[in-house]
Design an enzyme around this catalytic site. Structure first.
Site, mmCIF file in Angstrom:
data_model
loop_
_atom_site.group_PDB
_atom_site.id
_atom_site.type_symbol
_atom_site.label_atom_id
_atom_site.label_comp_id
_atom_site.label_asym_id
_atom_site.label_seq_id
_atom_site.Cartn_x
_atom_site.Cartn_y
_atom_site.Cartn_z
ATOM 1 N N GLY B 46 0.881 -1.157 0.000
ATOM 2 C CA GLY B 46 0.000 0.000 0.000
ATOM 3 C C GLY B 46 0.915 1.202 0.000
ATOM 4 O O GLY B 46 2.039 1.107 -0.488
ATOM 5 N N GLU B 47 0.466 2.313 0.552
ATOM 6 C CA GLU B 47 1.359 3.455 0.676
ATOM 7 C C GLU B 47 1.842 3.524 2.123
ATOM 8 O O GLU B 47 1.044 3.709 3.039
ATOM 9 C CB GLU B 47 0.655 4.752 0.267
ATOM 10 C CG GLU B 47 0.601 4.943 -1.236
ATOM 11 C CD GLU B 47 1.972 4.837 -1.909
ATOM 12 O OE1 GLU B 47 2.952 5.394 -1.370
ATOM 13 O OE2 GLU B 47 2.078 4.180 -2.958
ATOM 14 N N SER B 48 3.161 3.380 2.317
ATOM 15 C CA SER B 48 3.681 3.292 3.682
ATOM 16 C C SER B 48 3.420 4.574 4.464
ATOM 17 O O SER B 48 3.192 4.526 5.669
ATOM 18 C CB SER B 48 5.162 2.948 3.666
ATOM 19 O OG SER B 48 5.890 3.957 3.004
ATOM 20 N N CYS B 78 6.401 -5.236 0.655
ATOM 21 C CA CYS B 78 6.554 -3.920 0.032
ATOM 22 C C CYS B 78 6.406 -2.806 1.073
ATOM 23 O O CYS B 78 7.315 -2.578 1.870
ATOM 24 C CB CYS B 78 5.572 -3.778 -1.126
ATOM 25 S SG CYS B 78 5.973 -2.407 -2.229
ATOM 26 N N ARG B 104 13.105 3.590 -0.096
ATOM 27 C CA ARG B 104 11.774 3.564 -0.726
ATOM 28 C C ARG B 104 11.869 3.836 -2.225
ATOM 29 O O ARG B 104 12.726 4.593 -2.674
ATOM 30 C CB ARG B 104 10.867 4.622 -0.104
ATOM 31 C CG ARG B 104 10.377 4.263 1.272
ATOM 32 C CD ARG B 104 9.416 5.319 1.771
ATOM 33 N NE ARG B 104 8.233 5.410 0.942
ATOM 34 C CZ ARG B 104 7.444 6.481 0.871
ATOM 35 N NH1 ARG B 104 7.718 7.556 1.561
ATOM 36 N NH2 ARG B 104 6.389 6.475 0.091
ATOM 37 N N ILE B 133 6.454 -3.536 -7.424
ATOM 38 C CA ILE B 133 5.665 -2.355 -7.801
ATOM 39 C C ILE B 133 6.156 -1.154 -6.998
ATOM 40 O O ILE B 133 5.947 -1.102 -5.787
ATOM 41 C CB ILE B 133 4.166 -2.612 -7.560
ATOM 42 C CG1 ILE B 133 3.707 -3.786 -8.451
ATOM 43 C CG2 ILE B 133 3.350 -1.357 -7.860
ATOM 44 C CD1 ILE B 133 2.272 -4.194 -8.263
ATOM 45 N N ARG B 134 6.837 -0.253 -7.663
ATOM 46 C CA ARG B 134 7.427 0.902 -6.957
ATOM 47 C C ARG B 134 8.066 0.422 -5.657
ATOM 48 O O ARG B 134 7.869 0.981 -4.577
ATOM 49 C CB ARG B 134 6.351 1.971 -6.672
ATOM 50 C CG ARG B 134 5.898 2.738 -7.923
ATOM 51 C CD ARG B 134 4.735 3.682 -7.610
ATOM 52 N NE ARG B 134 4.989 4.489 -6.438
ATOM 53 C CZ ARG B 134 5.473 5.739 -6.462
ATOM 54 N NH1 ARG B 134 5.724 6.327 -7.601
ATOM 55 N NH2 ARG B 134 5.676 6.391 -5.349
ATOM 56 N N HIS B 169 5.596 -8.828 -4.147
ATOM 57 C CA HIS B 169 4.210 -9.145 -3.767
ATOM 58 C C HIS B 169 3.813 -10.582 -4.110
ATOM 59 O O HIS B 169 3.152 -10.803 -5.123
ATOM 60 C CB HIS B 169 3.254 -8.220 -4.525
ATOM 61 C CG HIS B 169 3.388 -6.778 -4.167
ATOM 62 N ND1 HIS B 169 2.834 -6.240 -3.036
ATOM 63 C CD2 HIS B 169 4.022 -5.759 -4.784
ATOM 64 C CE1 HIS B 169 3.110 -4.960 -2.968
ATOM 65 N NE2 HIS B 169 3.838 -4.635 -4.011
ATOM 66 N N GLU B 171 1.446 -12.140 -2.976
ATOM 67 C CA GLU B 171 -0.024 -12.212 -2.964
ATOM 68 C C GLU B 171 -0.627 -11.895 -4.329
ATOM 69 O O GLU B 171 -1.803 -12.153 -4.559
ATOM 70 C CB GLU B 171 -0.607 -11.295 -1.876
ATOM 71 C CG GLU B 171 -0.645 -9.794 -2.195
ATOM 72 C CD GLU B 171 0.697 -9.085 -2.050
ATOM 73 O OE1 GLU B 171 1.730 -9.753 -1.828
ATOM 74 O OE2 GLU B 171 0.731 -7.852 -2.190
#
Lengths: 294, 207
Positions: B46-48, B78, B104, B133-134, B169, B171
Site C-alpha cells: 500500500g502506501e507506507s 513492500c 523507498r 511495484i514501486r 508481492h 499475494e
C-alpha cells in the site's frame, strides 16, 4: 528476464491504492499537504475541476513543468490527466514518468469516437465509467483501474452515487444470469463477452473501482465506500474547502473508518465550510462532463 | 490458526485469498482488540506513509510491536517492509522492529516496476515469480538479519527471527511459499508457547 508494463503490474499498483484517497493538487505545496494528510496518490493538475468549470474554454493536459515539480516533492505516486482519445498527451505524460494516467472527461475530449489504446503503454491508466458496459469497454482498451465519473467539480455526490449503484447492481445481475444469457447481455451493455464472463464468475470487476466526481466531505467518502467503492478520488473537494489540511485528513480517516459512524462523527467536526456546491439539474447538457466519452 | 492482515489501506483481500488457499483463516485487522486473537500478522502493500500515519493515530502501532515482541510472526510485503524497518533512507521509521535499512521506491517510478523470476534458495530450487511495484529494497542489514534473496545486488527478502519481509508481492501471484513459511513460523511459535522446548528455526523442511 525482467518484464515491465505487464497487466499484473498495472493492475497491481491500483490494488496497492485500495482503501485510500487520491487527491487533486495544483502546486507542490498542495501535494505536500496531501501526502502529509495520508493521500495514497496525488493527481497533478493545472486547475481543479471546479475551476475548469468556471474558466470554460478547452481544458488540456497540464503543463509538464507543473507535473514535474509535483513529482519532485512527493514520494507517493503522481497521476496526471490526458484528454479522452489524446494519445499524444498520454505519450508525453508517460515520457515524464507519471505513475498513472487518467484519461479524463474533466478535460475537453480530443476524439469523439475513440478512446486511447491503453494496451500500447507501459504506464497504467484509470478511466471513468457510468455503468458496467462503459467500465468493461475501458478495461478492454487496457484501463487497469476504473472510477465512477460522477459530475466533477460540483461538490455534489449524487451522480457518483448513481454511477456506483448502477455498476454494482449490474454486476449482481450478471452474477445471477445463466451462462447462455450472457451474449445477449453483452450486446445490451455494449461490453465484451469475455470480460462479462469474468464478471459473472468472480462477482466483481476485473480491476479496482474507485469513486470520483463530486465527493466533498468525509461523509461523502464514507458513503461511496459503503456503496462498494475500493477507494476515492477527491478533486475540488479538498483545496476548494475552507481548511484543506483538516479536510484532507478527515477524508482519509473517513475512508478508512467508513463503517463506523462514531468515528465519522468525530472526524467531521469543526472542518469549516466544504467547497461550494452546484445542483446538477441546473447544468446545461454541454456543461455535464460525465456525458463526455462513451 | 488465524492470520491477521492489517486492513488500514492497501492490498488486503489478495493476502486473505492467499491465506485461504493455504487452508488458514485470514482476518482483516482494523482495530487493536482483534490482535491478541491472532497467530500471525501480515502488513500488506500500500502506501507506507498512509499506513504509517493511520496506525500511529489509532494506536495499532504499539499493539503490533507488542505482538512481535511476544514472538508472533509478522510478515511485511513492500510497504509492509518499510513499516517494519528500523531505518528508512531520508525518513523517520514507523515500527522500527527490524535491524535493517530500506530505500523507498528504490527501483524508480511505476514505469520501472517489473516482474522477474528470482532464486530463493531458502524456499527450494524452483524460482519465485516476484512482482515489484514501486518497490523498496534493503540497503543495510544488522548481524541478526538473514538475507533470503537478492535481485541483482539488492536485498529484496529478509528475515530476523519472527519477522519476515519481501520487497515484492507474492499475494499477486499463485506462489504461496512465503505465506506457507509464515504459517509454519506461526505453528512453531504456538507450539513453543504451549510447551517450551529447544528453539529451532523453521526451514524449508516444514513447507
Amino acid at each position: 528476464m525482467v518484464e515491465r508494463g505487464t497487466d499484473r503490474l498495472k493492475k497491481g499498483l491500483a490494488e496497492m491504492q485500495k482503501g485510500g484517497v487520491i487527491m487533486d493538487v495544483t502546486t507542490p505545496e498542495q501535494a505536500k499537504i496531501a501526502q502529509e494528510a495520508g493521500a495514497v496518490a496525488v493527481m497533478a493538475l493545472e486547475r481543479v475541476p471546479a475551476d475548469i468549470r468556471a474558466v470554460g474554454g478547452v481544458a488540456r493536459m497540464a503543463d509538464p513543468e507543473i507535473i514535474e515539480k509535483i513529482m519532485e516533492v512527493v514520494t507517493i505516486p503522481v497521476m496526471a490527466k490526458a484528454r479522452i482519445g489524446h494519445f499524444v498527451e498520454a505519450q508525453i505524460l508517460e515520457a515524464l514518468g507519471v505513475d498513472y494516467i487518467d484519461e479524463s472527461e474533466v478535460l475537453t475530449p480530443a476524439d469523439e469516437l475513440f478512446h486511447i489504446d491503453k494496451h500500447r503503454f507501459t504506464v497504467p491508466f484509470v478511466c471513468g465509467a457510468r455503468d458496467l458496459g462503459e467500465a468493461l469497454r475501458r478495461i478492454s482498451e487496457g484501463a487497469a483501474m476504473v472510477r465512477t465519473k460522477g459530475e466533477p467539480g460540483t461538490g455534489n455526490v449524487v451522480e457518483a452515487v448513481r454511477h456506483m449503484r448502477m455498476i454494482m447492481s449490474q454486476i449482481q445481475r450478471v452474477g445471477n444470469m445463466r451462462e447462455d444469457e450472457l451474449a445477449a447481455e453483452a450486446k445490451n451493455l455494449g461490453a465484451p463477452l469475455e470480460l462479462l464472463k469474468e464478471v459473472r464468475k468472480t462477482g466483481s470487476l476485473p480491476v479496482v473501482n474507485f469513486a470520483a466526481g463530486g465527493i466533498a466531505t468525509p461523509a461523502d467518502a464514507a458513503l461511496m465506500m459503503q456503496l462498494g467503492a475500493d477507494g476515492v478520488f477527491v478533486g475540488s473537494g479538498i483545496f476548494k474547502s475552507l481548511n484543506p489540511e483538516s479536510m484532507a485528513r478527515a477524508i482519509v480517516e473517513a475512508t478508512l473508518n467508513y463503517d463506523d459512524p462514531h468515528i465519522l462523527a468525530q472526524v467531521s467536526k469543526g472542518l469549516g465550510e466544504a467547497m461550494p456546491g452546484i445542483e446538477v439539474s441546473t447544468l446545461q447538457e454541454g456543461e455535464r462532463m460525465q456525458l463526455r466519452g462513451w | 490458526m488465524k492470520v491477521g492482515v492489517l486492513a488500514v489501506q492497501g492490498a488486503v483481500s489478495e493476502h486473505i485469498k492467499m491465506l485461504e488457499k493455504c487452508g488458514v483463516e485470514g482476518v482483516p485487522v482494523k482495530k487493536d482488540q482483534a490482535l491478541s486473537q491472532l497467530d500471525a500478522l501480515i502488513i500488506p502493500g500500500g502506501e507506507s506513509t498512509t499506513i504509517g500515519r493511520l496506525i500511529k493515530k489509532s494506536g495499532l502501532d504499539r499493539q503490533i510491536i507488542k505482538m512481535a515482541e511476544e514472538g508472533k510472526p509478522v510478515y511485511g510485503t513492500c510497504a509492509g517492509m518499510i513499516i517494519l524497518a528500523g531505518e528508512i533512507e531520508g525518513e523517520e521509521p514507523h515500527l522500527g522492529l527490524m535491524n535493517l535499512r530500506v530505500f523507498r521506491n528504490a527501483f524508480g517510478r511505476q514505469k520501472e516496476s517489473f516482474e522477474a523470476e528470482l532464486e530463493v534458495p531458502f524456499l527450494g530450487t524452483d524460482t519465485f515469480p516476484a512482482v515489484f511495484i514501486r518497490a523498496p529494497y534493503v540497503t543495510w542489514t544488522g548481524p541478526e538479519v538473514e538475507v533470503l534473496c537478492r535481485f541483482q545486488d539488492s536485498i529484496v527478502a529478509a528475515r530476523q527471527g519472527n519477522l519476515l519481509v519481501t520487497s515484492f508481492h507474492p499475494e499477486l501471484t499463485e506462489d504461496d511459499r512465503f505465506h506457507r513459511l509464515l504459517i509454519a513460523m506461526a505453528r512453531e511459535n504456538s507450539q513453543e508457547t504451549r510447551s517450551p522446548r529447544e528453539k529451532n528455526t523453521v526451514g524449508p523442511a516444514v513447507l
